[in-house]
Design a protein around this motif. Structure first.
Motif, PDB file in Angstrom:
ATOM      1  N   PHE A   1      27.573  10.042  66.190  1.00 52.74           N
ATOM      2  CA  PHE A   1      26.221  10.586  66.075  1.00 52.74           C
ATOM      3  C   PHE A   1      25.491  10.426  67.395  1.00 52.74           C
ATOM      4  CE2 PHE A   1      27.227   9.262  61.723  1.00 52.74           C
ATOM      5  CZ  PHE A   1      27.050  10.475  61.087  1.00 52.74           C
ATOM      6  N   VAL A   2      24.884  11.493  67.860  1.00 52.17           N
ATOM      7  CA  VAL A   2      24.118  11.423  69.097  1.00 52.17           C
ATOM      8  C   VAL A   2      23.122  12.584  69.121  1.00 52.17           C
ATOM      9  CG1 VAL A   2      25.614  12.797  70.567  1.00 52.17           C
ATOM     10  CG2 VAL A   2      24.351  10.906  71.543  1.00 52.17           C
ATOM     11  N   LYS A   3      22.003  12.388  69.821  1.00 52.58           N
ATOM     12  CA  LYS A   3      20.952  13.399  69.862  1.00 52.58           C
ATOM     13  C   LYS A   3      21.170  14.421  70.968  1.00 52.58           C
ATOM     14  CE  LYS A   3      18.361   9.848  70.204  1.00 52.58           C
ATOM     15  NZ  LYS A   3      17.337   8.868  70.441  1.00 52.58           N
ATOM     16  N   TYR A   4      21.926  14.091  71.978  1.00 55.01           N
ATOM     17  CA  TYR A   4      21.964  14.903  73.196  1.00 55.01           C
ATOM     18  C   TYR A   4      23.285  15.640  73.392  1.00 55.01           C
ATOM     19  CZ  TYR A   4      23.517  10.195  74.456  1.00 55.01           C
ATOM     20  OH  TYR A   4      24.123   8.980  74.470  1.00 55.01           O
ATOM     21  N   ARG A   5      23.775  16.284  72.355  1.00 55.79           N
ATOM     22  CA  ARG A   5      25.014  17.058  72.489  1.00 55.79           C
ATOM     23  C   ARG A   5      24.814  18.274  73.384  1.00 55.79           C
ATOM     24  NH1 ARG A   5      28.149  16.821  66.783  1.00 55.79           N
ATOM     25  NH2 ARG A   5      28.112  14.569  66.670  1.00 55.79           N
ATOM     26  N   ASP A   6      23.620  18.862  73.331  1.00 54.55           N
ATOM     27  CA  ASP A   6      23.354  20.032  74.162  1.00 54.55           C
ATOM     28  C   ASP A   6      23.406  19.684  75.649  1.00 54.55           C
ATOM     29  OD1 ASP A   6      21.155  18.433  73.746  1.00 54.55           O
ATOM     30  OD2 ASP A   6      19.703  20.063  73.954  1.00 54.55           O
ATOM     31  N   MET A   7      23.004  18.473  76.015  1.00 56.70           N
ATOM     32  CA  MET A   7      23.072  18.053  77.414  1.00 56.70           C
ATOM     33  C   MET A   7      24.524  17.877  77.867  1.00 56.70           C
ATOM     34  SD  MET A   7      19.980  18.075  78.234  1.00 56.70           S
ATOM     35  CE  MET A   7      19.770  17.208  79.757  1.00 56.70           C
TER      36      MET A   7
END
Length: 118
Positions: A78-84
């Protein structure tokens, strides 16, 4: 080392403290890998989006020099910054063929605490 195959797999393993990226060929031979500590970052700086993007860019440029042009991105955790992380892959001139997610989801959760007796 010149690879005849131009396809690769980018494995991104995330947890709360670190991001680990591994790039391999289709027959599971590792080309390059590393964590955000490889960039010289310490402690809580390793767990932000800037570190993950720069690590992905750094490793994908190494793969690009070894003649890999197309990649499949596999996320785990789980992580918030997959787009980065995906931006880091695109900045290195690699083309993304597909994106997959293999994060495990718990199905039953933790056991409740015992009720207090009076």
């Amino acid at each position: 080392m010149v690879t005849k195959n131009k396809f690769g797999i980018v494995y991104v393993n995330n947890n709360t403290n670190n991001t680990i990226v591994t790039i391999s060929t289709l027959d599971k031979k590792v080309i390059c890998n590393g964590g955000t500590g490889k960039l010289g970052l310490k402690k809580s700086k390793r767990s932000n989006s800037f570190a993950a993007q720069n690590l992905t860019l750094f490793l994908c440029l190494k793969a690009y020099k070894k003649e890999i042009k197309f990649v499949q991105v596999i996320f785990k955790g789980f992580v918030k910054y997959r787009d980065m992380i995906l931006k880091g892959v695109l900045f290195s001139r690699l083309k993304i063929v597909s994106i997959k997610d293999f994060t495990r989801i718990s199905f039953n959760g933790c056991k409740m605490k015992k009720k207090r007796r009076f």
